[in-house]
Scaffold this active site. Sequence first.
Site, PDB file in Angstrom:
ATOM      1  N   CYS A 148       0.820  -1.210   0.000  1.00  0.00           N
ATOM      2  CA  CYS A 148       0.000   0.000   0.000  1.00  0.00           C
ATOM      3  C   CYS A 148       0.857   1.264   0.000  1.00  0.00           C
ATOM      4  O   CYS A 148       0.655   2.165  -0.837  1.00  0.00           O
ATOM      5  CB  CYS A 148      -0.953  -0.017   1.186  1.00  0.00           C
ATOM      6  SG  CYS A 148      -0.179  -0.364   2.785  1.00  0.00           S
ATOM      7  N   TYR A 149       1.813   1.357   0.906  1.00  0.00           N
ATOM      8  CA  TYR A 149       2.700   2.530   0.930  1.00  0.00           C
ATOM      9  C   TYR A 149       3.488   2.670  -0.382  1.00  0.00           C
ATOM     10  O   TYR A 149       3.582   3.770  -0.940  1.00  0.00           O
ATOM     11  CB  TYR A 149       3.679   2.447   2.101  1.00  0.00           C
ATOM     12  CG  TYR A 149       3.120   2.836   3.444  1.00  0.00           C
ATOM     13  CD1 TYR A 149       2.516   4.072   3.651  1.00  0.00           C
ATOM     14  CD2 TYR A 149       3.224   1.970   4.532  1.00  0.00           C
ATOM     15  CE1 TYR A 149       2.028   4.434   4.895  1.00  0.00           C
ATOM     16  CE2 TYR A 149       2.733   2.323   5.785  1.00  0.00           C
ATOM     17  CZ  TYR A 149       2.141   3.559   5.971  1.00  0.00           C
ATOM     18  OH  TYR A 149       1.661   3.907   7.210  1.00  0.00           O
TER      19      TYR A 149
END
Length: 344
Positions: A148-149
């Site tokens: 996600c990051y």
Amino acid sequence: MKVSIIGTTGYGGGELYRILHHHPVFNIQSVHTTRDEIPLYEEFPHLNGITDLKLEHIDAEEIAKHSDIVFLAAPSGVSSKLVPAFSETGIQIIDLSGDLRLTNGQEYKKWYKHEPVESNLLEQAVYGLSEWNKEKIMDAKLIANPGCYPTATLLGLAPVVKEGLIDPDIIIIDAKSGASGAGRAISKKLLFSEINENFRIYKVNEHQHIPEIQQQLNLWNRGVSPITFNTHLLPITRGIMATIYVKLTDNLHSERLLELYNEQYLHSPFVRVRSSGNFPSVKEVAGSNYCDIGLHVDERTGRLTIVSVIDNLMKGAAGQAVQNANLMNGLDETAGLEFIPMYP
């Protein structure tokens, strides 16, 4: 086409079910877990009256007999044990864990503290950053779905890194995520009384997504030095904001860079570039597969600030996984993903 989901009791697996339940082509054949075999609605009561599917144990050969695609939403260290068995069956595999993302097995062992997958499987895995790896994804059988990051960060940085417009020695990423990014495991730091009205930095300079971001940046520009990347926990359920600071190598204005971003993402339906002076917030992408990007050049310092926001469970996990499955099977990449963000 029939699909199976492994790890359906986690937030990522639950979000996969929500997306695939409405998909025009993919049909959910089965859901699986390493835990108790119970009806799915007992694990997720919001599915009561929607599905009668029962969580089943994992048998790669049986799953491959009845499904065309398997989504592995299991934790890192678990997926690595499942991938070899599934790879022998010929089924399409999309892994949402971090087990296939790093091409160097020893780097994986250093950052994730698990034994790496066999090198031949790492070589087969295609990094599924949908907007920048479409051709490889379309020919792939095994996808390493990005974290996600990294998704928020890489989509924000890609145009200026690939064009060589920034000082490769200075990239600083200040990232923040909602609590669902930590999964459903019980943790004292995720108790309501700990997270509410609080703001915490964690894994300072040690987050396992650092080498994933670095690896892709170096593929785009070999001169990129080790990045500074730190993460914070927001007292919200879902959403990521990555605020990125870079030094420009030339005297460029915000308007010119906005033109570049709009050109680069012209054919990327899930990336929305904001107009000058307009910056996104996490609520404006919640529940959707969008990544919204805003940017501004500080002419005093010659630094560019990039703000990139996504829903960590959608574009940062399940949404991008379905986007990749669409690409793998020659479908419109937006199929089943045209959710309008939830607002407010």
